[in-house]
Write a protein that holds these residues in place. Structure first.
Motif, PDB file in Angstrom:
ATOM      1  N   GLU A   9      30.409 -17.719 -23.153  1.00 34.07           N
ATOM      2  CA  GLU A   9      29.722 -17.681 -21.661  1.00 34.07           C
ATOM      3  C   GLU A   9      28.792 -15.793 -22.197  1.00 34.07           C
ATOM      4  O   GLU A   9      27.942 -16.455 -21.282  1.00 34.07           O
ATOM      5  N   HIS A  10      29.456 -15.768 -22.911  1.00 34.30           N
ATOM      6  CA  HIS A  10      29.025 -13.802 -23.050  1.00 34.30           C
ATOM      7  C   HIS A  10      28.457 -14.324 -24.787  1.00 34.30           C
ATOM      8  O   HIS A  10      29.277 -14.712 -25.654  1.00 34.30           O
ATOM      9  N   LEU A  11      26.886 -14.078 -24.916  1.00 33.99           N
ATOM     10  CA  LEU A  11      27.205 -13.524 -26.529  1.00 33.99           C
ATOM     11  C   LEU A  11      27.291 -12.600 -27.599  1.00 33.99           C
ATOM     12  O   LEU A  11      27.853 -12.976 -28.327  1.00 33.99           O
ATOM     13  N   VAL A  12      27.126 -11.609 -25.881  1.00 37.00           N
ATOM     14  CA  VAL A  12      28.181 -10.400 -26.972  1.00 37.00           C
ATOM     15  C   VAL A  12      29.583 -10.304 -27.283  1.00 37.00           C
ATOM     16  O   VAL A  12      30.070  -9.721 -28.806  1.00 37.00           O
ATOM     17  N   ALA A  13      30.151 -10.544 -26.102  1.00 39.61           N
ATOM     18  CA  ALA A  13      31.689 -10.616 -26.009  1.00 39.61           C
ATOM     19  C   ALA A  13      31.983 -11.628 -26.822  1.00 39.61           C
ATOM     20  O   ALA A  13      33.544 -11.435 -27.685  1.00 39.61           O
ATOM     21  N   LEU A  29      28.629 -12.465 -30.645  1.00 39.63           N
ATOM     22  CA  LEU A  29      28.404 -11.176 -31.722  1.00 39.63           C
ATOM     23  C   LEU A  29      29.407 -10.878 -32.449  1.00 39.63           C
ATOM     24  O   LEU A  29      30.680 -10.530 -31.771  1.00 39.63           O
ATOM     25  N   ASP A  30      29.735 -10.446 -34.444  1.00 37.63           N
ATOM     26  CA  ASP A  30      30.572 -10.073 -34.649  1.00 37.63           C
ATOM     27  C   ASP A  30      31.433 -10.745 -34.595  1.00 37.63           C
ATOM     28  O   ASP A  30      32.408 -10.503 -35.193  1.00 37.63           O
ATOM     29  N   GLU A  31      31.601 -11.794 -34.609  1.00 39.32           N
ATOM     30  CA  GLU A  31      33.682 -12.819 -34.280  1.00 39.32           C
ATOM     31  C   GLU A  31      33.083 -12.449 -35.639  1.00 39.32           C
ATOM     32  O   GLU A  31      32.439 -13.559 -36.425  1.00 39.32           O
TER      33      GLU A  31
END
Lengths: 121, 404, 102
Positions: A6-10, A13-15
């Protein structure tokens, strides 16, 4: 992309990235979008590698790492994984290929061949 | 029954792994310079690390993740790099101090100068990591570390002044040399609350495949294990107060440290001290090198694991190899080993919030811990002590440097 | 496709977005995704008064102590069509977004 973050940062990114056999394959250090006039930005790929990560802190650091990386592995640009090749899981993003068959592990392989296995011979 | 064994083994290993050059040297300085008056700093340092270790095990057991992994995911790449940079700088200094400590033990045993021992120690540590498994390091080295119990024996034999000791458990202002008093207090805190210890512990819990059923084991191990560890530090302080305190002196070098047990227990005391110092410092060397390699590997998403063959986790293995090499260079660089120890412990204390604050945020995140997030007590204890350590550190380090 | 260019989204994080008077509305802190016709697109840009604080302290803000602090936790959502990405060094709203606001 299979699955819908749903969200790019949460969520992206960084996953952690893992390959088809569940081996760690780096983290999502960057996300590439295509900007198109009159249409919404489309996510096209994620980038993996120290150069992309460093660019989030300092361009100079990124350029320095990129030079070292080129010398060591011959990689000319950061590794990209197309968005459509990814599966979104609860705790990581997965792609089907074997990580050793991708340039993601170029440094790992260089160390394996030039340092660890040379030491054995 | 299996659980009881696990708890026992866990406690034994955390007791064996608690003491290292930082705790020994700083507790000895506290005792030599101020008698029993700084005992309180060991107590609050131990309380803080017990809470942190419990949290770290709980985090790994509940979320299946290590701290660096979640740190990167939750706070993003740049914040992770900032924490990494601080932890690397401080921990590598500590690593240099530990390798110096292990070398000093060999110097005491053989009479051959410390600097000749740094490279053999580095090679030994590297070989254990390269060839060994996590179990060997966790259990083997820590079991040997139980020899540090010699300090308790010596302290009890020495006939301590229990009344004065009990008084020392309450923090109070110094009667003389205030700058030095606070600097030693900060060093003691830094030595007790080593960030590498609780970061290491969460990776260990993942290597040992913990799940929620380990929460009780975890609580016992953290509480009793760290508690006994703190007791060992207190014993060092007591020995120093008895042996070195009357002469009103400072600890000038490792030879002074060896007098702690030798004066009380005689020749066997000397050899037990040498063994305790050597093993404790070697154990800490292994833990710090591994802990930093974990930090990098997990933050960058590499393959990692002490049980994996080096060729299957090349970057991970090369990372700890390079870290050991840098530690050796620092140990050889010529700084007086005790000065290096003091400085690195005080810097650890001053930089505590950098690792602790984001960790506390994670510990209150239901997305990772579900119903097992921190209670008020844990949050307050860890927050207050680590901020206190930072404030004392920032004030007392410049004063100490100016004073000396 | 003509006129298509690629950008690094992670480099937009924490960047200020301006309205047409040049006032800062907030910093980019999150991208809301959506799937349209099989493509994953950015549906919304989320701005906060202080992106860094939101991103670093997100969980801490829900603790009892911090909940009572008078921190503004305003979060603005800007639809993709209202975000002008033509100059990445100066992010601002599009003209029609400004018109809708007034």
């Amino acid at each position: 992309m299979i699955g819908h973050p749903e969200h790019l940062v949460a969520d992206v990114l960084d996953e952690q990235l893992v390959d088809g056999t569940h081996r760690n394959a780096g983290r999502v250090d960057g996300v590439i979008a295509a900007i198109r006039p009159g249409r919404p930005p489309r996510i096209v790929a994620v980038e993996v590698g120290a150069v992309t990560l460093a660019a989030r802190v300092s361009r100079r650091l990124a350029a320095w790492i990129a030079r070292a990386d080129r010398r060591l592995t011959g990689r000319q640009a950061p590794v990209r994984i197309p968005w459509d090749a990814l599966r979104y899981r609860d705790r990581y993003l997965q792609f089907d290929a074997d990580v050793d068959a991708t340039p993601i592990n170029a440094v790992e392989q260089w160390l394996r061949v030039h340092v660890i296995e040379r030491g054995r011979r | 029954m299996k659980r009881v064994l696990q708890i026992a083994l866990g406690i034994v290993t955390s007791v064996g792994g608690f003491l290292e050059i930082g705790s020994i040297a700083t507790a000895a300085q506290a005792g030599a310079g101020f008698g029993y008056r700084l005992a309180w700093s060991i107590v609050i340092g131990t309380a803080c690390i017990a809470f942190l270790v419990e949290m770290s095990g709980r985090f790994a057991a509940c979320s299946g993740r290590t701290i660096p992994d979640a740190l990167r995911e939750r706070f993003g790449g740049p914040a992770f790099l900032a924490v990494l940079a601080v932890m690397l700088c401080v921990s590598i200094l500590v690593l240099g101090a530990e390798m110096g400590g292990a070398s000093a033990a060999l110097q005491l045993a053989t009479g051959i100068a410390l600097r000749w021992w740094v490279v053999p120690i580095a090679l030994l540590a590297w070989l254990i990591l390269w060839r060994g498994t996590f179990g060997i390091i966790e259990n083997g080295v820590s079991l040997l570390g139980l020899v540090t119990v010699v300090f308790v024996v010596a302290a009890l034999h020495g006939g301590p002044d229990y009344r004065a000791f009990a008084h020392g458990l309450v923090p109070r202002l110094p009667a003389h040399r205030p700058a030095h008093y606070w600097f030693v207090a900060v060093s003691v805190l830094g030595a007790s609350i080593s960030p590498y210890l609780y970061y290491f512990y969460s990776s260990g819990a993942i290597e040992d495949k913990w799940d929620v059923s380990y929460l009780a084991v975890n609580r016992w191990v953290a509480g009793i294990g760290m508690g006994f560890g703190g007791l060992l530090s207190l014993a060092v302080l007591v020995c120093a107060a008895i042996v070195l305190g009357p002469s009103g002196g400072d600890v000038q070098g490792y030879r002074d440290l060896s007098r702690l047990t030798t004066t009380i227990l005689g020749r066997p005391g000397f050899w037990l001290f040498v063994a305790a110092l050597g093993i404790a410092c070697l154990g800490a060397t292994l833990e710090i090198a591994l802990s930093l390699a974990y930090l990098l590997a997990q933050g960058f998403g590499w393959e990692w694991g002490e049980d994996l063959e080096p060729r299957r986790s090349a970057r991970f293995s090369i990372t700890y190899s390079i870290i050991i090499a840098i530690g050796a260079v620092i140990a050889l660089a010529g700084a007086d080993p005790l000065t290096l120890t003091n400085l690195s412990m005080a810097l650890t204390a001053a930089s505590l919030p950098v690792g602790v604050l984001p960790f506390l945020v994670l510990m209150n995140d239901r997305a990772y811990l579900g119903d097992h997030t921190n209670g008020l007590l844990g949050n307050v204890v860890v927050l207050v002590i680590s901020l206190l350590a930072m404030v004392l550190g920032v004030i007392s380090i410049p004063l100490q440097i100016a004073g000396s | 496709m003509s006129g298509e260019r690629e950008i690094h989204l992670e480099r937009l994080l924490g960047r200020r977005v301006h309205d047409n008077q040049g006032r800062v509305i907030g910093r980019i802190e999150e991208f809301q995704l959506a799937v349209v016709d099989g493509e994953t697109i950015i549906a919304e840009f989320h701005l906060g008064p202080d992106a860094l604080w939101e991103r670093l302290g997100g969980a801490a803000l829900h603790l009892p102590f911090f909940r009572s602090l008078p921190v503004r936790r305003k979060r603005q959502r800007i639809a993709w069509r209202h975000m002008d990405l033509s100059d990445l060094t100066y992010l601002c709203l599009t003209r029609d977004a400004q018109a809708e606001q007034h």
